[in-house]
Design an enzyme around this catalytic site. Structure first.
Site, PDB file in Angstrom:
ATOM      1  N   ASP A 283     -18.072  38.956  88.701  1.00  0.00           N
ATOM      2  CA  ASP A 283     -19.021  39.176  87.605  1.00  0.00           C
ATOM      3  C   ASP A 283     -19.285  37.806  87.024  1.00  0.00           C
ATOM      4  OD1 ASP A 283     -20.571  41.227  86.220  1.00  0.00           O
ATOM      5  OD2 ASP A 283     -19.593  40.433  84.441  1.00  0.00           O
TER       6      ASP A 283
ATOM      7  N   GLY B 174     -30.645  33.943  91.064  1.00  0.00           N
ATOM      8  CA  GLY B 174     -30.399  34.136  89.639  1.00  0.00           C
ATOM      9  C   GLY B 174     -31.032  33.030  88.800  1.00  0.00           C
ATOM     10  N   TYR B 175     -30.227  32.420  87.940  1.00  0.00           N
ATOM     11  CA  TYR B 175     -30.709  31.389  87.015  1.00  0.00           C
ATOM     12  C   TYR B 175     -30.556  29.969  87.571  1.00  0.00           C
ATOM     13  CZ  TYR B 175     -30.515  35.166  83.536  1.00  0.00           C
ATOM     14  OH  TYR B 175     -30.699  36.343  82.849  1.00  0.00           O
TER      15      TYR B 175
ATOM     16  N   GLU C 294     -21.573  51.519  86.817  1.00  0.00           N
ATOM     17  CA  GLU C 294     -22.164  51.029  85.573  1.00  0.00           C
ATOM     18  C   GLU C 294     -21.202  50.008  84.975  1.00  0.00           C
ATOM     19  OE1 GLU C 294     -23.921  52.735  81.350  1.00  0.00           O
ATOM     20  OE2 GLU C 294     -23.226  54.139  82.885  1.00  0.00           O
TER      21      GLU C 294
END
Length: 209
Positions: A84, A169-170, A55
């Site tokens: 990340d 992704g974007y 998480e």
């Protein structure tokens, strides 16, 4: 940008051999593997080793990258590299930022995420800017708990509608400054030359190889 206040010689070098890529995102694993290919490293993904996804409880890109790398190194007994990364939109106060993947929902549908970003920017009104940047934090962890980290960035603007089927992704809504193609339209080698991930990798390669 390895750990605060360290002298350059304190950075630990990475020996050739197996390296866990602490990601379950096939697009990321593919990009990272391509960037590592010249350095005698044998990448193995966390998915191949059946490692769980931790998480992401960190409040920064670096904190989340460290958390993922340290867990993978601990569970595998091998050095592990985690990334990340996310899209930060100025008009949205830096959102989606560290929550970039969560904006895609449980099904990781980035068509939904891109629409959410566009809707949020439009809701700010016609004067809202479309400046954005991608950030990539890389954390390299060893089983003994040692970690080195590096952070890269690329600036650009948002386009709509999405353009291009490449990338992930974007990428299809991000136009890097000075470019004519979105990351979704670019040849992977062209993207690797200028991306936030490539920027962080250049720092990592200079430090640990």
């Amino acid at each position: 940008m390895s750990g605060e206040g360290k002298e350059p010689q304190a950075i630990r070098k990475l020996a050739p051999g197996k390296l866990v890529i602490a990601s379950h995102n096939p697009g990321k694993v593919r990009e990272i593997t391509a960037l590592l290919s010249p350095y005698g490293v044998e990448p193995i993904s966390a998915a191949e080793l059946d490692l769980p996804e931790p998480e992401e409880t960190g409040t920064t890109f670096v904190a989340n990258a460290e958390l993922k790398a340290m867990q993978a190194a601990d569970l595998s007994g091998l050095p592990a590299l985690a990334d990340d990364s996310g899209l930060c939109v100025e008009a949205l106060g830096g959102d989606p930022g560290i929550f970039s993947a969560r904006w895609a929902g449980e099904t990781k549908d980035f068509a939904v995420a891109m629409q959410r970003v566009e809707d949020a920017v439009r809701a700010k009104g016609p004067l809202a800017g479309r400046d954005a940047h991608f950030v990539c934090a890389l954390a390299l962890a060893w089983p003994d708990g040692h970690v080195e980290w590096f952070e890269g960035r690329v600036d650009g603007t948002l386009v709509w509608p999405p353009r291009g089927e490449r990338g992930f992704g974007y990428d299809a809504i991000f136009l890097p400054n000075g470019g004519e193609q979105t990351f979704g339209e670019m040849d992977p080698d062209a993207k690797h030359a200028i991306s936030h991930r490539a920027d962080a990798f250049r720092q990592l390669v200079a430090a640990v190889f």
